[in-house]
Design an enzyme around this catalytic site. Structure first.
Site, PDB file in Angstrom:
ATOM      1  N   ASP A  73       7.842   2.927   1.833  1.00 35.29           N
ATOM      2  CA  ASP A  73       6.809   2.844   0.805  1.00 35.29           C
ATOM      3  C   ASP A  73       6.703   4.203   0.124  1.00 35.29           C
ATOM      4  O   ASP A  73       6.266   5.184   0.731  1.00 35.29           O
ATOM      5  CB  ASP A  73       5.477   2.458   1.458  1.00 35.29           C
ATOM      6  CG  ASP A  73       4.376   2.192   0.444  1.00 35.29           C
ATOM      7  OD1 ASP A  73       4.512   2.632  -0.713  1.00 35.29           O
ATOM      8  OD2 ASP A  73       3.364   1.563   0.822  1.00 35.29           O
ATOM      9  N   HIS A  74       7.088   4.260  -1.157  1.00 35.67           N
ATOM     10  CA  HIS A  74       7.150   5.535  -1.861  1.00 35.67           C
ATOM     11  C   HIS A  74       5.760   6.110  -2.171  1.00 35.67           C
ATOM     12  O   HIS A  74       5.649   7.261  -2.600  1.00 35.67           O
ATOM     13  CB  HIS A  74       7.945   5.377  -3.162  1.00 35.67           C
ATOM     14  CG  HIS A  74       8.753   6.588  -3.504  1.00 35.67           C
ATOM     15  ND1 HIS A  74       8.620   7.796  -2.859  1.00 35.67           N
ATOM     16  CD2 HIS A  74       9.723   6.784  -4.436  1.00 35.67           C
ATOM     17  CE1 HIS A  74       9.450   8.680  -3.380  1.00 35.67           C
ATOM     18  NE2 HIS A  74      10.134   8.083  -4.347  1.00 35.67           N
ATOM     19  N   ARG A  75       4.699   5.312  -1.973  1.00 35.37           N
ATOM     20  CA  ARG A  75       3.357   5.860  -2.124  1.00 35.37           C
ATOM     21  C   ARG A  75       3.030   6.830  -0.993  1.00 35.37           C
ATOM     22  O   ARG A  75       2.236   7.758  -1.157  1.00 35.37           O
ATOM     23  CB  ARG A  75       2.311   4.734  -2.131  1.00 35.37           C
ATOM     24  CG  ARG A  75       2.421   3.766  -3.298  1.00 35.37           C
ATOM     25  CD  ARG A  75       1.464   2.611  -3.123  1.00 35.37           C
ATOM     26  NE  ARG A  75       1.739   1.838  -1.911  1.00 35.37           N
ATOM     27  CZ  ARG A  75       1.050   0.768  -1.535  1.00 35.37           C
ATOM     28  NH1 ARG A  75       0.054   0.321  -2.301  1.00 35.37           N
ATOM     29  NH2 ARG A  75       1.350   0.112  -0.431  1.00 35.37           N
ATOM     30  N   ILE A 118       5.716   7.868   1.588  1.00 36.58           N
ATOM     31  CA  ILE A 118       6.898   8.633   1.994  1.00 36.58           C
ATOM     32  C   ILE A 118       7.690   9.015   0.749  1.00 36.58           C
ATOM     33  O   ILE A 118       8.166   8.135   0.010  1.00 36.58           O
ATOM     34  CB  ILE A 118       7.770   7.804   2.959  1.00 36.58           C
ATOM     35  CG1 ILE A 118       6.951   7.361   4.173  1.00 36.58           C
ATOM     36  CG2 ILE A 118       8.992   8.592   3.396  1.00 36.58           C
ATOM     37  CD1 ILE A 118       7.681   6.407   5.088  1.00 36.58           C
ATOM     38  N   PRO A 178       5.814   0.109  -3.646  1.00 39.78           N
ATOM     39  CA  PRO A 178       7.047   0.530  -4.335  1.00 39.78           C
ATOM     40  C   PRO A 178       8.125   0.893  -3.319  1.00 39.78           C
ATOM     41  O   PRO A 178       8.026   1.888  -2.601  1.00 39.78           O
ATOM     42  CB  PRO A 178       6.597   1.751  -5.143  1.00 39.78           C
ATOM     43  CG  PRO A 178       5.373   2.252  -4.449  1.00 39.78           C
ATOM     44  CD  PRO A 178       4.707   1.070  -3.834  1.00 39.78           C
TER      45      PRO A 178
END
Length: 499
Positions: free
Chosen positions: A468-470, A472, A294
């Site tokens: 990567d929002h998983r 950060i 994501p």
């Protein structure tokens, strides 16, 4: 022991299973030395020159330029003792019944595939390497198991080019079972020298063109011998080929008729470009990354006037006069220092865990004639500023020359893409697979900026950070981007405060 040895396409590393023959550097009848480059092969990651495993005379070339072959496929035959006299070859005269004669044991002994591992002296190309594979220029040779791939649609095995030293009337057949099968010879391949020229074949003169340009010409159906090059020393460029291809479908204007012909929107006005090599690998990686991680992108516009002045002072120092100093150097240093302050940015999502890496293999996106590649500087965080400058210079020059190795493009942990060189302010870059952050560095422009309470003309750039929002979240990504911006705003103060 047989004089004729067959050289198979080696495993060029990174699990690659096939390669395209870009250019033969030798031709049938040439005398070659041990480890002399004989062929240039393009894989999905790099163009690599492969050296000869034996000295001797080229007896046959099994695949012409432009052919894609699998790892382990024979590509060239070499006579390792050409001074021993002519080779015994099987006669191809048909028997009264119409069957081809069975080759003698002596003639069959004249052909031998690469010897077993233990028969090659250790330390030479082709010698024994860990894991039961063969040491080659890049990687560890072909795997011991056959590649499992679907047969190519309409593929026809290429036959060997007959050696000029063979007696007249002799047909070099490929032995299948107990009878030699009929063969058809392929045209002698073009042989390219180091300057991009060509010799051999039916061409009357040398054509100066780089291998990627030749490949483009083949894809577009353009005959290079009919073109006049606009490049250095009259070499043919990509633009020359593309202009010739676009002009191939141009219809000479006819006298104006009473009625105007409707424009055509068919295939005659379309261009189809095969997706392979670097472009194919890039497409696969970007699609996998875009639909797996994501993505979130943040932007920051900063005043880099002081950083540009610092670069000018650095260029003026005696020990830096022969060093390439660019704004990218300071951006790279800013990223490395920001990683020290926020280690989680330099990590990988591994399903049930996050792998935080204590080393930074800093990738630099580079646009080349073969497509986008991302080589990286290994363990860049341990380098001094001078060492980092030298490493970036070497990385860029190697990429532009098309000699980046697969190893140099593997193992990256964090990437910078310098879109500013194209005059672009910033972008929303897609993460390379396995990385959690990528920074876009935009063009440095003179713009009105409020400085010390007054509007002045300052040098300004915009940074774009995709992550990567998983791994950060917004806070961590914002702090990291802010630190990179703070360094570029005042590098001297940041160095004093952080180191």
């Amino acid at each position: 022991m047989s004089r004729i040895k067959t050289f198979n396409l080696p495993d060029l590393g990174e699990g690659l299973t096939e390669g395209e023959i870009l250019a033969w550097l030798v031709k049938v009848g040439d005398t070659i030395e041990l480890n002399q480059p004989i062929v240039e092969v393009e894989t999905a990651k790099a163009a690599v020159e492969i050296p000869a495993k034996w000295a001797g005379q080229v007896q046959a070339i099994h695949h012409p330029e432009g052919t894609t072959v699998e790892v382990g496929t024979p590509i060239i035959a070499i006579d390792t003792d050409p001074g021993a006299g002519p080779l015994e070859t099987p006669s191809t005269t048909a028997t009264p019944s119409g069957d081809l004669p069975t080759p003698s044991a002596a003639s069959l002994a004249a052909v031998e595939v690469a010897p077993a591992e233990g028969m090659i002296e250790p330390g030479l190309i082709g010698g024994v390497a860990p894991g039961g594979r063969t040491a080659v220029l890049v990687g560890y040779g072909p795997r011991t198991t056959a590649a499992k791939r679907r047969p190519r649609k309409g593929a026809v095995p290429a036959q060997a080019v007959a050696a000029p030293a063979a007696p007249a009337g002799v047909d070099h057949g490929v032995v299948v079972g107990d009878k030699p099968a009929a063969t058809s010879t392929i045209p002698a391949p073009q042989v390219h020298d180091r300057r991009g020229g060509a010799s051999g074949g039916a061409s009357g003169g040398a054509v100066l063109a780089k291998p990627p340009v030749r490949k483009l010409a083949k894809d577009l159906g353009v005959d290079l011998t009919t073109l006049t090059g606009s490049g250095p020393l009259g070499s043919i460029t990509r633009e020359d080929v593309q202009q010739a291809a676009s002009g191939a479908n141009v219809v000479v204007a006819e006298p104006i008729a009473a009625t105007t012909k409707a424009p055509s929107f068919g295939t005659d006005r379309e261009q189809r470009i095969p997706v392979k090599g670097v472009r194919k690998l890039t497409a696969e990686n970007m699609s996998r990354s875009a639909f797996t991680a994501p993505h979130v992108t943040e932007f920051l516009t900063v005043d880099v006037t002081r950083a540009m002045k610092a670069l000018d002072r650095l260029r003026g120092r005696r020990e830096w006069r022969d060093v390439r100093v660019s704004p990218l150097l300071l951006v790279a240093k800013a990223v490395l220092l920001a990683v020290q302050r926020h280690p989680m940015v330099n990590s990988t999502w591994a399903g049930d865990e996050i792998v935080v890496k204590e080393y930074v293999n800093l990738g630099i996106a580079a646009a080349t004639e073969r497509g986008l590649i991302v080589p990286n500087v290994k363990d860049a965080g341990r380098l001094s500023l001078r060492e980092l400058a030298d490493a970036l210079t070497d990385l860029v020059q190697t990429a532009k020359s098309g000699r980046t190795s697969p190893a140099a493009m593997s193992g990256g942990t964090l990437t910078i893409t310098n879109v500013g060189v194209f005059g672009v302010d910033t972008g929303t870059p897609i993460l390379p697979p396995g990385e959690s952050a990528i920074l876009a560095f935009g063009a440095v422009r003179e713009m009105p900026w409020v400085h010390k309470g007054k509007v002045k003309v300052r040098q300004v750039t915009t940074l774009g950070l995709s992550f990567d929002h998983r791994i950060i979240d917004g806070e961590l990504g914002s702090k990291f981007l802010r630190d990179v911006g703070d360094f570029l705003t005042d590098p001297e103060a940041a160095l004093l405060a952080w180191t």
